[in-house]
Design an enzyme around this catalytic site. Sequence first.
Site, PDB file in Angstrom:
ATOM      1  N   LYS A  60     -10.832  -4.230  -3.947  1.00 41.67           N
ATOM      2  CA  LYS A  60     -11.631  -3.000  -4.065  1.00 41.67           C
ATOM      3  C   LYS A  60     -10.862  -1.916  -4.796  1.00 41.67           C
ATOM      4  CE  LYS A  60     -13.471  -3.654   0.612  1.00 41.67           C
ATOM      5  NZ  LYS A  60     -13.236  -3.289   2.000  1.00 41.67           N
ATOM      6  N   LYS A 119      -5.087 -10.738  -6.644  1.00 41.33           N
ATOM      7  CA  LYS A 119      -6.252 -10.835  -5.758  1.00 41.33           C
ATOM      8  C   LYS A 119      -7.398  -9.936  -6.251  1.00 41.33           C
ATOM      9  CE  LYS A 119      -6.123  -8.565  -1.918  1.00 41.33           C
ATOM     10  NZ  LYS A 119      -5.912  -7.961  -0.615  1.00 41.33           N
ATOM     11  N   LYS A 173       0.821  -1.217   0.000  1.00 41.31           N
ATOM     12  CA  LYS A 173       0.000   0.000   0.000  1.00 41.31           C
ATOM     13  C   LYS A 173       0.851   1.261   0.000  1.00 41.31           C
ATOM     14  CE  LYS A 173      -4.342  -1.675   1.855  1.00 41.31           C
ATOM     15  NZ  LYS A 173      -5.270  -1.692   2.990  1.00 41.31           N
TER      16      LYS A 173
HETATM   17  P1  TYM Z   1     -10.814  -5.734   4.078  1.00 43.50           P
HETATM   18  O1  TYM Z   1     -11.841  -4.704   4.351  1.00 43.50           O
HETATM   19  O2  TYM Z   1      -9.776  -5.456   3.051  1.00 43.50           O
HETATM   20  O3  TYM Z   1     -11.517  -7.082   3.638  1.00 43.50           O
HETATM   21  C1  TYM Z   1     -12.562  -7.650   4.401  1.00 43.50           C
HETATM   22  C2  TYM Z   1     -12.435  -9.158   4.417  1.00 43.50           C
HETATM   23  O4  TYM Z   1     -12.476  -9.671   3.078  1.00 43.50           O
HETATM   24  C3  TYM Z   1     -11.365 -10.537   2.868  1.00 43.50           C
HETATM   25  N1  TYM Z   1     -10.970 -10.445   1.447  1.00 43.50           N
HETATM   26  C4  TYM Z   1     -10.871 -11.488   0.629  1.00 43.50           C
HETATM   27  N2  TYM Z   1     -11.091 -12.807   0.821  1.00 43.50           N
HETATM   28  C5  TYM Z   1     -10.902 -13.619  -0.244  1.00 43.50           C
HETATM   29  N3  TYM Z   1     -10.525 -13.175  -1.479  1.00 43.50           N
HETATM   30  C6  TYM Z   1     -10.290 -11.859  -1.716  1.00 43.50           C
HETATM   31  N4  TYM Z   1      -9.942 -11.432  -2.936  1.00 43.50           N
HETATM   32  C7  TYM Z   1     -10.462 -10.953  -0.626  1.00 43.50           C
HETATM   33  N5  TYM Z   1     -10.323  -9.603  -0.507  1.00 43.50           N
HETATM   34  C8  TYM Z   1     -10.641  -9.317   0.777  1.00 43.50           C
HETATM   35  C9  TYM Z   1     -10.284 -10.014   3.790  1.00 43.50           C
HETATM   36  O5  TYM Z   1      -9.313 -11.004   4.070  1.00 43.50           O
HETATM   37  C10 TYM Z   1     -11.093  -9.633   5.009  1.00 43.50           C
HETATM   38  O6  TYM Z   1     -11.318 -10.766   5.828  1.00 43.50           O
HETATM   39  N6  TYM Z   1      -7.572  -5.459   7.826  1.00 43.50           N
HETATM   40  C11 TYM Z   1      -8.883  -5.936   7.460  1.00 43.50           C
HETATM   41  C12 TYM Z   1     -10.007  -5.364   8.312  1.00 43.50           C
HETATM   42  C13 TYM Z   1      -9.825  -5.504   9.793  1.00 43.50           C
HETATM   43  C14 TYM Z   1      -9.963  -6.687  10.541  1.00 43.50           C
HETATM   44  C15 TYM Z   1      -9.760  -6.302  11.911  1.00 43.50           C
HETATM   45  C16 TYM Z   1     -10.221  -8.014  10.207  1.00 43.50           C
HETATM   46  C17 TYM Z   1      -9.554  -4.490  10.660  1.00 43.50           C
HETATM   47  N7  TYM Z   1      -9.526  -4.965  11.929  1.00 43.50           N
HETATM   48  C18 TYM Z   1      -9.808  -7.235  12.927  1.00 43.50           C
HETATM   49  C19 TYM Z   1     -10.269  -8.945  11.249  1.00 43.50           C
HETATM   50  C20 TYM Z   1     -10.062  -8.554  12.600  1.00 43.50           C
HETATM   51  C21 TYM Z   1      -9.151  -5.531   6.033  1.00 43.50           C
HETATM   52  O7  TYM Z   1      -8.598  -4.602   5.532  1.00 43.50           O
HETATM   53  O8  TYM Z   1     -10.131  -6.217   5.442  1.00 43.50           O
END
Ligand code: TYM
Length: 354
Positions: A220, A217, A115
């Site tokens: 978004k 991957k 990032k």
């Molecule tokens: P975020 O918002 O990017 O994504 C949310 C969830 O979606 C999963 N994900 C995917 N799974 C499979 N294939 C993909 N292409 C894909 N893209 C996204 C992510 O693994 C995630 O589970 N850091 C985290 C948010 C967060 C969080 C936390 C998660 C903040 N605090 C505490 C768990 C516990 C994030 O950016 O997810």
Amino acid sequence: MTTFQPLVFSGVQPTGNLHLGNYLGAIRKFVALQDNNDCIYCVVDLHAITAQLVHDDLRNQIRSIAAAFIASGIDPVKHIVFNQSAVPQHAELAWIFNCVARIGWMNRMTQFKDKAGKDRENASLGLLAYPSLMAADILVYRATHVPVGDDQKQHLELARDIAQKFNIDFQQKIRETGTGVDMVVGEEPIHGYFPLVEPLIEGPAPRVMSLKDGTKKMSKSDPSDLSRINLMDDADTILKKIRKAKTDPDSLPSEVEGLKGRPEAENLVGIYAALADRTKDDVLQEFGGQQFSAFKPALADLAVHVLSPITEEMRRLMGDTTHIDAILRDGGERARARAEKVMAEVFDIIGFLR
Ligand code: TYM
């Protein structure tokens, strides 16, 4: 021996459109886990300002993630759905964890490197400290299990490292305050305050790939909207995106082995299997030998069948936001009550006065 009550926590950022990767890799697992667990699901709005500070419509973005949770089947009465900024204890514990974690740990995070890109010096301090806030999200409830996609694995390993260092550094104080719990890590019995979280990554689609490049991957932030299926896409858009998805010229193999070295084929078969709740082998038994021209319409029909009720319910919920706002307010209050108790103990362990 006292031990931690199992508690599930996970979060999703309110940045950009939710897509099929978020749904299959995370939200669908959230739904499945709620039958047998106490669960807390959070819209992590504090994380949303780490990479980009100013957002056009952050409030509605927050609401739309909550709407996706509810529309997918999460029960906000039995469980807790809320937005992170409503519970100040997340930021408070994150500060303490900033003092527990080492800069070297943060510098090794691959997501930070991706990032921040080449201009690291110009990334926000928040982006570097992102995993520390993530550890706080989970541990401010002393949650034990975290369902996520594969891309969050390294962040959860760091959350374990932070918990472990806190437990070791404060072991004497934890004993003195009587706040700790006996646990076994590997073979070793230890006494600590924070659990070492278990990531729940396994599932049919831990890593959904881009429709335009099977080695990247689904994300978004991909500039091409054709690379992903958004939860708010209508049926025609889903049909179009799957029709235009990249493939290779061969027909589908009859066994999973035959998908090796064919990332786009593997991804589409994986998506089909996850949406249908079937194994890839099972899907290939049905479609093996067929061309993508036959497989793609079947996949598109299935995707529309699974996603359209969710999309429709999300639209309905977003049409009048009073209901979503009430859910978030109630969830925030219940989450805060739990987090306050943990933070009072953490203050006691550290030796702060309040
Ligand atoms: P975020 O918002 O990017 O994504 C949310 C969830 O979606 C999963 N994900 C995917 N799974 C499979 N294939 C993909 N292409 C894909 N893209 C996204 C992510 O693994 C995630 O589970 N850091 C985290 C948010 C967060 C969080 C936390 C998660 C903040 N605090 C505490 C768990 C516990 C994030 O950016 O997810």
